[in-house]
Design a protein around this motif. Structure first.
Motif, PDB file in Angstrom:
ATOM      1  N   CYS A 261      30.771  45.456  39.465  1.00 13.42           N
ATOM      2  CA  CYS A 261      29.746  44.477  39.553  1.00 13.42           C
ATOM      3  C   CYS A 261      30.193  43.164  39.027  1.00 13.42           C
ATOM      4  O   CYS A 261      29.812  41.965  39.353  1.00 13.42           O
ATOM      5  CB  CYS A 261      28.514  44.843  38.634  1.00 13.42           C
ATOM      6  SG  CYS A 261      27.707  46.330  39.024  1.00 13.42           S
ATOM      7  N   ILE A 262      31.212  42.941  38.321  1.00 15.35           N
ATOM      8  CA  ILE A 262      31.614  41.921  37.557  1.00 15.35           C
ATOM      9  C   ILE A 262      32.889  41.216  38.317  1.00 15.35           C
ATOM     10  O   ILE A 262      33.772  41.835  38.933  1.00 15.35           O
ATOM     11  CB  ILE A 262      32.388  42.482  36.223  1.00 15.35           C
ATOM     12  CG1 ILE A 262      31.268  42.880  35.349  1.00 15.35           C
ATOM     13  CG2 ILE A 262      32.968  40.912  35.770  1.00 15.35           C
ATOM     14  CD1 ILE A 262      31.753  43.450  33.865  1.00 15.35           C
ATOM     15  N   THR A 263      32.768  40.013  38.618  1.00 13.06           N
ATOM     16  CA  THR A 263      33.529  39.110  39.179  1.00 13.06           C
ATOM     17  C   THR A 263      34.092  37.831  38.430  1.00 13.06           C
ATOM     18  O   THR A 263      33.311  37.338  37.676  1.00 13.06           O
ATOM     19  CB  THR A 263      32.903  38.875  40.576  1.00 13.06           C
ATOM     20  OG1 THR A 263      31.728  37.960  40.549  1.00 13.06           O
ATOM     21  CG2 THR A 263      33.107  39.959  41.754  1.00 13.06           C
ATOM     22  N   PHE A 264      35.173  37.355  38.738  1.00 14.74           N
ATOM     23  CA  PHE A 264      35.748  36.068  38.329  1.00 14.74           C
ATOM     24  C   PHE A 264      37.040  35.795  39.323  1.00 14.74           C
ATOM     25  O   PHE A 264      37.573  36.770  39.664  1.00 14.74           O
ATOM     26  CB  PHE A 264      35.757  35.905  36.991  1.00 14.74           C
ATOM     27  CG  PHE A 264      36.820  36.611  36.387  1.00 14.74           C
ATOM     28  CD1 PHE A 264      38.290  36.512  36.360  1.00 14.74           C
ATOM     29  CD2 PHE A 264      36.313  37.956  35.683  1.00 14.74           C
ATOM     30  CE1 PHE A 264      39.149  37.450  35.684  1.00 14.74           C
ATOM     31  CE2 PHE A 264      37.343  39.064  35.031  1.00 14.74           C
ATOM     32  CZ  PHE A 264      38.347  38.690  35.214  1.00 14.74           C
ATOM     33  N   GLU A 265      37.288  34.596  39.524  1.00 12.72           N
ATOM     34  CA  GLU A 265      38.373  34.378  40.300  1.00 12.72           C
ATOM     35  C   GLU A 265      39.810  35.002  39.759  1.00 12.72           C
ATOM     36  O   GLU A 265      40.126  34.905  38.839  1.00 12.72           O
ATOM     37  CB  GLU A 265      38.796  32.910  40.384  1.00 12.72           C
ATOM     38  CG  GLU A 265      39.792  32.486  41.294  1.00 12.72           C
ATOM     39  CD  GLU A 265      39.592  30.912  41.822  1.00 12.72           C
ATOM     40  OE1 GLU A 265      38.495  30.537  41.983  1.00 12.72           O
ATOM     41  OE2 GLU A 265      40.701  30.551  42.162  1.00 12.72           O
TER      42      GLU A 265
END
Ligand code: AMP
Ligand code: GLY
Length: 424
Positions: free
Chosen positions: A405-409
């Motif tokens: 569920c977790i995103t970052f570049e």
């Protein structure tokens, strides 16, 4: 009670969350803490190695109890300095922290007291080390820098040529800094690795649930060594029979050896073990909770952590029954693209709430908040996502379900945390 915790990683966040369960604690400070810990503790911008500032803060705030989590302040003597002000602290004295601070010390300790470990020699001259490696003529061979070297400091050489380069890299080019002035050259061991953290007050030894780290950056144990890309607990290779041998041949003898040396160890002693065909052997000691091991071990701890920590500081650990949940835990680390070499920071993180809604705990390792309270990445290992369940398979699925569920570049994680344990 006013409690302060020194440190800023995922391990520290797991400690904070567990300490928060104790209602006696009315004020909780993290020095320096991180973006995620701000939800549970007051973060104070003091570096973990700035002992003068730590000491001054503790005195000014009338701190009742301190927890020193990372290796460097322990080795530098943070606990000694706090205790000198009458502030009880969880963690070893500097004299005892040397068990991690110097590999030459820990290897010599094991030899002197017959604690099983890889055969080795220590050197402070490059020529002598190479001469030994040439005569020994067995490969792979392991070359280790003496000091802390930020948890790295180990090179495994497959040939004489590689070993010569490893020795030169550490001793001449100082790739691990001054910790390379002395080296340990040791036998290459084989077998599954097991991490065991143990509470000890120098009289009693209470091992926690065992765990398995995944040190390499990429799936299938490929890529560079990292601080750890994920963990599971318990470790299936740590059978009751192995546990009994470890207690009798390693854990208690280590506690007794440190006492005999006048270096009584109080705190969390970490045993990095290899279960070799000849039995369990010590790969390394750490003078503190492991990271990310702590992120699977503490979620399974049923007994109140603060009560245990106070008992350790008061040397009354024998009076406490320490219990763990019989279930399983899996922690998946989400790292910044490029870790462990070079990575960018400062990217916004999204999906944290969704991950928690999946029933997982999210431990912050390298995050910070900007002026608007937005969470940004601020380190190599950014988050640890831990799930617990009745079976290992469920714990792994739940942890990945939440971590996805977790995103970052640039975010990356291994996809195979726990696979080896599942197939064991
Ligand atoms: P350390 O920092 O001492 O834990 O070493 C890092 C990693 O290197 C360990 O987790 C092992 O995978 C590996 N290692 C260290 N010492 C040995 C050894 N004597 N034989 C085989 N592998 C080793
Ligand atoms: N996960 C290994 C360590 O904490 O050193």
């Amino acid at each position: 009670m006013k409690v302060m915790l020194i440190g800023s990683g995922g391990r520290e966040h797991a400690l904070i969350k567990k300490l928060k369960e104790n209602k006696e604690i009315t004020e909780l400070y993290a020095l320096p803490g991180n973006g995620g810990m701000a939800a549970e503790a007051t973060c104070v911008p003091i570096k973990a190695t700035d002992l003068n500032a730590i000491e001054a803060f503790a005195v000014e705030k009338n701190i009742d109890f301190a927890v020193v989590a990372p290796d460097d302040p322990l080795v530098l003597g943070a606990v000694d300095r706090l205790e000198a002000h009458g502030i009880p602290a969880f963690g070893p004295s500097s004299k005892a922290a040397i068990i991690e601070g110097s590999k030459v010390f820990s290897k010599n300790l094991m030899k002197k007291y017959g604690i099983p470990t890889a055969q080795y020699e220590t050197f402070d001259e490059q020529d002598k080390a190479i001469e030994y490696i040439r005569q020994n003529n067995r490969f792979p061979i392991v070359v280790k820098a003496d000091g802390l070297a930020l948890g790295k400091g180990v090179l495994i050489a497959q040939s004489l040529q590689e070993a010569e380069k490893a020795v030169a890299d550490i001793m001449t080019d100082k790739i691990f800094g001054d910790s390379g002035n002395h080296i340990v050259v040791e036998e290459f061991l084989t077998g599954p690795e097991v991490s065991v953290l143990a509470f000890t007050d120098g009289k009693t030894m209470v091992p926690m649930v065992s765990s398995m780290d995944h040190k390499r950056a990429l799936d299938g144990d490929q890529g560079l060594n990292t601080g750890g890309m994920g963990t599971v607990a318990p470790n299936p290779y740590y059978t009751p029979a192995v546990a009994e041998r470890c207690m009798n041949e390693i854990f208690l003898p280590t506690m007794n050896a440190m006492n005999a040396e006048g270096r009584t160890f109080k705190g969390c002693l970490y045993f990095g073990l290899m279960i070799t065909p000849a039995g369990p052997k010590v790969i390394e000691y750490n003078c503190r909770f492991g990271d990310p091991e702590t992120q699977v071990v503490l979620p399974l701890l049923k007994t109140d952590l603060f009560t245990i920590m106070k008992a350790v500081a008061e040397e009354k650990l024998s009076e406490i029954k320490v219990e763990f949940d019989p279930g399983f835990a899996c922690c998946v680390v989400i790292a910044s693209g490029g870790y462990p070499i070079k990575y960018q920071s400062g990217y916004p993180i999204s999906g944290l709430k969704a991950a928690e809604e999946k029933g997982a705990q999210v431990f912050h390792a390298g995050t910070r908040q900007d002026e608007n309270g937005r969470l940004l990445t601020a380190g190599g290992r950014v988050l640890g996502v831990t799930a617990t369940a009745k079976t290992l398979k469920e714990a792994i699925e739940k942890a990945y379900d939440a971590a996805d569920c977790i995103t970052f570049e640039g975010a990356f994680k291994r996809r195979d945390i726990g696979r080896r344990a599942l197939n064991a």
